[in-house]
Design a protein around this motif. Structure first.
Motif, short mmCIF file in Angstrom:
data_model
loop_
_atom_site.label_atom_id
_atom_site.label_comp_id
_atom_site.label_asym_id
_atom_site.label_seq_id
_atom_site.Cartn_x
_atom_site.Cartn_y
_atom_site.Cartn_z
N GLU A 158 20.15 -25.02 24.01
CA GLU A 158 19.27 -25.38 23.05
C GLU A 158 18.78 -26.66 23.02
OE1 GLU A 158 22.01 -26.19 19.44
OE2 GLU A 158 23.21 -24.64 20.97
N ARG B 272 32.44 -22.33 23.23
CA ARG B 272 33.69 -21.76 22.32
C ARG B 272 34.75 -21.68 23.50
NH1 ARG B 272 35.34 -16.88 19.06
NH2 ARG B 272 37.37 -17.50 18.97
N GLN C 23 25.04 -26.91 22.87
CA GLN C 23 25.07 -26.39 24.23
C GLN C 23 23.79 -26.43 24.95
OE1 GLN C 23 27.59 -22.75 22.77
NE2 GLN C 23 27.62 -22.75 24.93
N GLN D 64 16.39 -31.30 21.19
CA GLN D 64 17.18 -30.13 20.69
C GLN D 64 16.10 -29.18 20.11
OE1 GLN D 64 19.80 -30.69 17.40
NE2 GLN D 64 20.65 -28.71 17.65
N LEU E 99 26.76 -30.51 17.13
CA LEU E 99 27.44 -29.74 18.39
C LEU E 99 26.52 -28.80 19.23
CD1 LEU E 99 30.15 -29.34 19.77
CD2 LEU E 99 30.54 -27.46 18.35
#
Lengths: 260, 460, 239
Positions: B236, B212, B233, B246, B231
């Motif tokens: 994960e 973010r 990061q 994921q 979306l």
């Protein structure tokens, strides 16, 4: 030709549980015309399925992932290899001509190089390598504990002390200043209970090995585990993990013996 | 209770005179309303000021840059040609290296480039595509000619801004679009999704963001929403069996087939590159090398958008495609070549000198800004290390009108065009026009207070 | 099954909680404000007691200013909205830009308020409530995945029940909100992080269904509610 038995093991222990541990090992001997692996067995504990791939430098990478909590990671390899230096290695990469992260020279190294090259009358890459190595062993003392795996050529050169890895990096830096392509080697040497490092130098047609820490050419008593521009491309094991551990302890044992 | 705000409108007439065609565009754009909508939809970018993260609204100027249909056809052809040649160059450099062997590009320029990654030697990305999204910066000279300023083949950003701005301008000022024949640019998400799907190795499409607090976070999340990608990061994601996964919240895992990553190469895999990286995915390189995941853009692209390599792009086009470059480079000299060096040393006081080793806006020197002593120093440095520099003529580029406090003023502006390479190479009929708010500045960077405009491509 | 990441699972739940906290705090402050007008100017102290907070405000004017506008007051309307936005901003592709825009709109509106506009509190807060109704409508309409929607609503109704209990809303309302929460809880699939803990839910059920017991055991309900998503212990396998 020589046949060598090799074994190599590392035990990694953490003082607290870790999880989501991803690792990449470069400890399977490199396959080349002058080095052939007859047999090689790898054991990893805790048990985890692994995959092998070959990186751009010709190293076999064993990749694995342990999601569960664990406090140690042990791996060992045992096997037999044939070394035959009369079969030349010709796998060239242009990047070996350029200094890399560990070998970028500072002012002192550059000045040292100018002095060396002014006094060096040798012409062939082999003779120049031997000359440079001679000079380095005159001024750098082999000493453990003063440098670590992050030490760069220029830092070890300033300390005038270091281990085989530092000797290799300093040599690579100087040879590349001299426009001679060369690469870093991590491996095992006979009569040495630890992992060893030396270099290979390109003579325009093929590679030859040189051991700057011992100031001698490499013979058939050496086994190559990984190769690259510098230590950064060759680390025998690298890993990333999560957990509340504060310390990790690594014990390495290795053995290389000739088979008669 | 809702106070109706008095909104004032601007009526502008833009005359576009080009190749004998006259377009008269009546733009009645409701500047205030559009900026309110941009606020409402959170069109922001983040910056760090005094070590603190702040989000700023990206100033939008309602007067669009207008590119005529004939003009755009030329630009489009030129950009497709350029992106294709750059993709072929990248493939060649990481494989056979014919262009070096044939003496078209000197090897030193390739291998000293910090964007060249030996770790990618011999590695072939899915469908042989390296630069899936090429952000190519152009300027329009006062002579009416378009010049290429630089290629961005790593993680070019900015497409989301004109995309959402168009959505909002159409809401606020529908009449403007009734008559002007502006090509709809809202297909960007489809172009991007097509590209992701084309290279996908099985599994979902995911957009990897550093988080973010990254300056382009708005873009990452907006593109994820529009393309239906996940979306993500780094924490994960994980690599197991040389495949990228994921983690899901119920303890399962979902395979990722395309990773549109918005973090740079050196942080992408701590086990191959920078071990200290906390935003990477360990062993991603192994999954990539095994052909189990597509990474957009490919790793190692930095070698092709290097300042030193820029000079050779027209030669690449000739070499790989057998065509002459349609779009010109800014006139560039390489002190590495003797003729060029003589020219540079003689004309140094009116050239721009760029240090190849420096990234971003650093290492860019305007000869006219230097004292005699500094010029002499620079001359000596260039003689000593000719390979380190390139020199360019200062292009006198066309100013564009912007609104400032209700008045129209002229400012420097460039255009970032987006080329998407998938099954075919396509140019997005729009682009990000950035302008400098400072009348004396050539710098159009958003982090330095610049703003943006929509870019209209006329369909007739 | 949609592939919700661990991070986003938590974000969705807390988005629901903070968006609801924002809304219910406004509503309850409005009710409080009504009392303060002509009945008991110190009634705000009762509100503070509900949360075990000391009176550091001196008068109701300061109290309301802080509880509405002070971002550093963790019980304020502004604080809840900021946190809702923090969670929402990373969920754009799940909840849609449109829904996120309502949170942005609410922030712009709230920060545009001046201290003196708090006098007519109910009217001042009305547009913010309008925005939140739109936000929830948008969530209902734009979030296609039922699984995602359920996590958000699970957070919403947990928050509502907790606040109602703390603020000592009347029994019928507690019962109503508890039943609403149960409906959502039953839609959350097993073996996912927001599947309810059976033991804690039955503790709550037993108390809340009995109006007399409820009035003496609010704290027990609150503590069970706090543990509602603790993983249930696996039954040991007998070998």
């Amino acid at each position: 030709m020589k046949t060598l038995n090799f074994s190599f093991s590392t035990k990694l222990t953490f003082d607290n549980y870790v999880h989501d541990h991803t690792f990449a090992l470069r400890c399977m001997p490199v396959e080349s015309p002058s080095q052939h692996t007859v047999s090689c067995e790898m054991n990893i504990s805790p048990f985890v399925p692994t995959r092998n791939t070959m990186d751009s430098f010709g190293n076999t990478i064993t990749a694995g992932y342990i999601s569960k909590e664990h406090r140690f990671l042990d791996f060992e390899i045992n096997g037999r290899a044939e070394i035959n230096l009369s079969n030349p290695k010709t796998d060239f990469m242009p990047c070996y001509l350029y200094n890399s992260a560990y070998t970028v020279p500072d002012k002192a190294l550059k000045e040292f190089y100018i002095e060396l090259s002014e006094n060096c009358s040798a012409e062939t890459p082999f003779d120049r390598t031997a000359y440079f190595s001679d000079k380095i062993s005159d001024i750098i003392t082999y000493e453990k504990g003063v440098t670590d795996t992050k030490t760069k050529a220029s830092e070890a050169f300033a300390l005038k002390k270091g281990v085989c890895q530092d000797f290799s990096h300093i040599m690579l830096s100087l040879l590349r200043l001299d426009k001679i392509p060369c690469r870093y080697i991590a491996g095992l040497a006979c009569c040495d209970g630890e992992t060893h490092s030396w270099i290979e130098v390109w003579n325009g047609e093929k590679w030859f090995g040189f051991d700057p820490a011992n100031n001698c050419p490499v013979n058939e008593d050496y086994l190559i585990l990984s190769q690259g521009r510098d230590f950064g491309d060759c680390s025998i094991d690298r890993g990333v993990m999560f957990g509340a551990y504060t310390r990790q302890l690594q014990l390495i044992t290795s053995n290389l013996t000739e088979v008669y | 209770m809702f106070i109706l705000k008095h909104l004032f409108c601007f009526a502008l007439k833009i005359l576009l005179l080009r190749k004998g065609v006259i377009y008269v565009i009546n733009t009645v754009l409701n500047a205030d309303e559009i900026n309110q909508l941009l606020r409402r939809y959170g069109v922001k970018f983040g910056i760090y000021k005094n070590g603190q993260f702040k989000e700023q609204f990206f100033p939008f100027d309602p007067i669009p840059r207008v590119i005529g249909a004939d003009d755009f056809r030329v630009i489009e052809k030129g950009l497709v040609q350029r992106a294709d040649a750059l993709n072929k160059f990248l493939f060649d450099i990481y494989h056979e290296k014919n262009i070096i062997r044939d003496g078209v590009v000197p090897e030193d320029f390739v291998y000293i480039s910090s964007g060249y990654l030996p770790q990618c030697e011999g590695l072939t990305p899915p469908e042989n595509i390296y630069s899936h999204i090429s952000g190519i910066d152009l300027v329009e000279g006062k002579d009416g000619e378009w010049y290429i300023l630089e290629d961005n083949l790593r993680i070019p950003s900015g497409a989301s801004y004109p995309l959402i701005a168009r959505e909002l301008t159409r809401m606020a000022s529908p009449d403007v679009f009734k008559t002007n024949g502006v090509a709809d640019n809202r297909n960007y998400a489809n172009l991007l999704k097509d590209t992701m799907d084309f290279v996908n190795r099985g599994g979902i499409n995911a957009i990897l963001t550093p988080g973010r607090y990254n300056s382009a976070y708005f873009e990452h999340s907006y593109l994820a929403e529009l393309t239906g990608a996940s979306l993500v990061q780094n924490d994960e994601l994980f690599v197991e069996d040389n495949m990228l996964w994921q983690k899901t919240y119920s303890g399962g895992k979902t395979r990722v087939g395309t990773l549109y990553r918005r973090i740079s190469d050196e942080y992408l895999d701590p086990l191959t590159f920078n071990l200290e990286s906390l935003i990477g995915i360990p062993n991603l390189m192994e999954a990539y090398r095994s052909g189990n995941v597509a990474i957009m853009n490919a790793l190692g692209n930095g070698v092709a958008d290097d300042k030193g390599i820029y000079y050779f792009v027209p030669k690449m086009i000739k070499y790989y495609l057998g065509e002459d470059a349609i779009l010109k480079n800014a006139p560039t000299y390489l002190p590495f070549y003797e003729d060029d060096r003589d020219y540079v040393l003689k004309n140094i006081d009116r050239l721009v000198i760029k240090d190849v080793a420096e990234a971003g806006g650093y290492g860019v020197i305007f000869g006219s800004d230097l004292s005699d002593e500094k010029i002499e120093n620079l001359r000596q440095t260039i003689k000593r290390e000719p390979r380190r520099f390139i020199a360019q003529e200062v292009i006198d580029f066309k100013d564009l009108p912007i609104l400032e406090n209700g008045e129209q003023v002229m400012r420097k502006a460039d255009l970032r065009a987006f080329v998407l390479s998938g099954e075919t190479t396509r140019v997005w009929a729009s682009g990000l026009t950035r302008f400098s708010r400072n009348p004396d500045s050539f710098v159009v960077n958003s982090s330095q207070g610049g703003g943006f405009k929509d870019t209209w491509v006329l369909s007739r | 099954m949609s592939n919700i990441s661990i991070e986003h699972g938590d974000r969705l739940y807390w988005l629901g909680r903070y968006a609801e906290r924002f809304f219910t705090t406004m509503k309850s402050l409005e009710r409080l404000h009504d009392k303060v007008i002509d009945r008991d100017s110190e009634h705000y102290k009762k509100y503070l007691e509900c949360f075990g907070l000391p009176d550091t405000y001196g008068d109701s004017k300061n109290f309301f200013e802080s509880f509405i506008l002070d971002k550093n007051n963790t019980c304020s309307v502004a604080y809840s909205l900021e946190r809702a936005y923090d969670n929402g901003i990373v969920l754009r592709e799940e909840i849609s830009t449109e829904a996120l825009a309502y949170l942005q709109l609410a922030m712009d509106k709230l920060y545009g308020l001046k201290g003196n506009s708090l006098k007519g509190l109910a009217v001042t807060l009305l547009p913010l409530q309008d925005i939140m109704f739109s936000f929830w409508g948008c969530i209902m309409d734009n979030v296609h995945s039922e699984e995602i929607r359920n996590i958000i609503f699970c957070g919403k109704y947990v928050e509502r029940l907790e606040l109602y209990i703390r603020l000592k809303y009347r029994y019928q309302l507690i019962l109503r909100e508890f039943e609403r929460l149960c409906t959502v809880l039953n839609r959350i699939p097993e073996n996912t992080p927001y599947r309810f803990n059976e033991k804690q839910l039955s503790v709550m059920e037993e108390i809340i269904r009995d109006s007399e017991r409820y009035s003496d055991s609010r704290n027990e309900v609150l503590s069970a509610l706090a543990k509602l998503f603790e993983p249930s212990k696996r039954k040991d396998l007998v070998t």
